[in-house]
Design an enzyme around this catalytic site. Structure first.
Site: not given
Length: 260
Positions: A40, A42, A88
């Site tokens: 996690d 980015n 996502n």
């Protein structure tokens, strides 16, 4: 409860900053057979540098290779990476399209090294929704590394823990309905064989980067007794020292599985 978790995390971070581990230090202790990582941060990494979010994802891809190599060198048997969740898809289309190209770029770039390093590539998740080009790259990697018997690099792609559990429950219900399974025979051990991770041991260690303290629908069944390490480091900044630090914290824990 959230405040308690945050206070605990701050205490762990403060304690962790006092120690630094070398690879040799870690090899003297217990190495988790299965490590799962929620990669996690980015997007935040890119934002801090006034770059597009996709730049953070691309940088994170390089960290995947470094972490895979180090885990393999340390003797880890399974490394599961949360690459793309079922949630996502809600992200902007341009970002999703880029994320669907990353597995292809990663595997096209690093597959020869993975083969040479005896790494076996696997995937868990709903493959039916993946673009054809993504699926082709993954299937080639799985096929080309199928005979490797070293570390398993397990990508969780279009994966959701709740969906996985519901799917397993439905499969068991169908077998009970058709008469091929007695409901009394269903236990935790049998249920586990209907999960996507059926042939893998549960993770002993779960690492999440970026400072967030949640599971985000990742391996909800499998991490029941995993040790959790949360780090504030954003995934593109996650280096060898941070991975060794997480392993060092794991080795300091007492795993009692509900006992004393």
């Amino acid at each position: 409860m959230l405040n308690i978790l945050k206070n605990w995390k701050n205490q762990q971070t403060a304690a962790s900053n006092l120690e630094r581990y070398t690879k040799e230090d870690i090899l003297k202790g217990e190495i988790p057979e299965h490590i799962a990582i929620i990669m996690d941060g980015n997007g935040r990494w890119a934002k801090k540098r006034s770059l597009p979010r996709i730049a953070g994802h691309h940088e994170g891809m390089k960290v995947v290779k470094r972490t895979t190599k180090l885990a393999n060198e340390l003797g880890v048997k399974v490394l599961t990476l949360y690459a793309f969740s079922t949630e996502n898809w809600k992200r902007p289309k341009m970002e999703v399209d880029f994320l669907m190209k990353l597995p292809e770029e990663f595997l096209n770039t690093y597959l020869p090294e993975l083969v040479e390093e005896n790494v076996q590539v696997r995937i868990i998740g709903d493959e039916t929704a993946l673009p054809a080009h993504t699926l082709r790259a993954i299937e080639k990697a799985v096929q080309d590394t199928a005979q490797n018997d070293g570390m398993i690099l397990n990508f969780a792609l279009n994966y959701g823990g709740r969906t996985e559990i519901v799917s397993a429950a439905k499969s068991l219900a169908e077998k009970v309905k058709e008469g091929s399974l007695n409901i009394e025979d269903i236990d935790e051990s049998l249920f586990s064989t209907y999960l996507m991770t059926e042939s893998l041991q549960d993770p002993e260690l779960l690492i999440r980067t970026s400072g967030e303290i949640r599971l985000s629908n990742f391996m909800l069944w499998q991490v029941a007794y995993s040790e959790f390490v949360f780090t504030d480091v954003l995934w593109p900044d996650f280096k060898e020292d941070h991975f060794l630090q997480a392993l060092g914290e794991f080795q300091q824990r007492g795993r009692r599985f509900g006992g004393i």
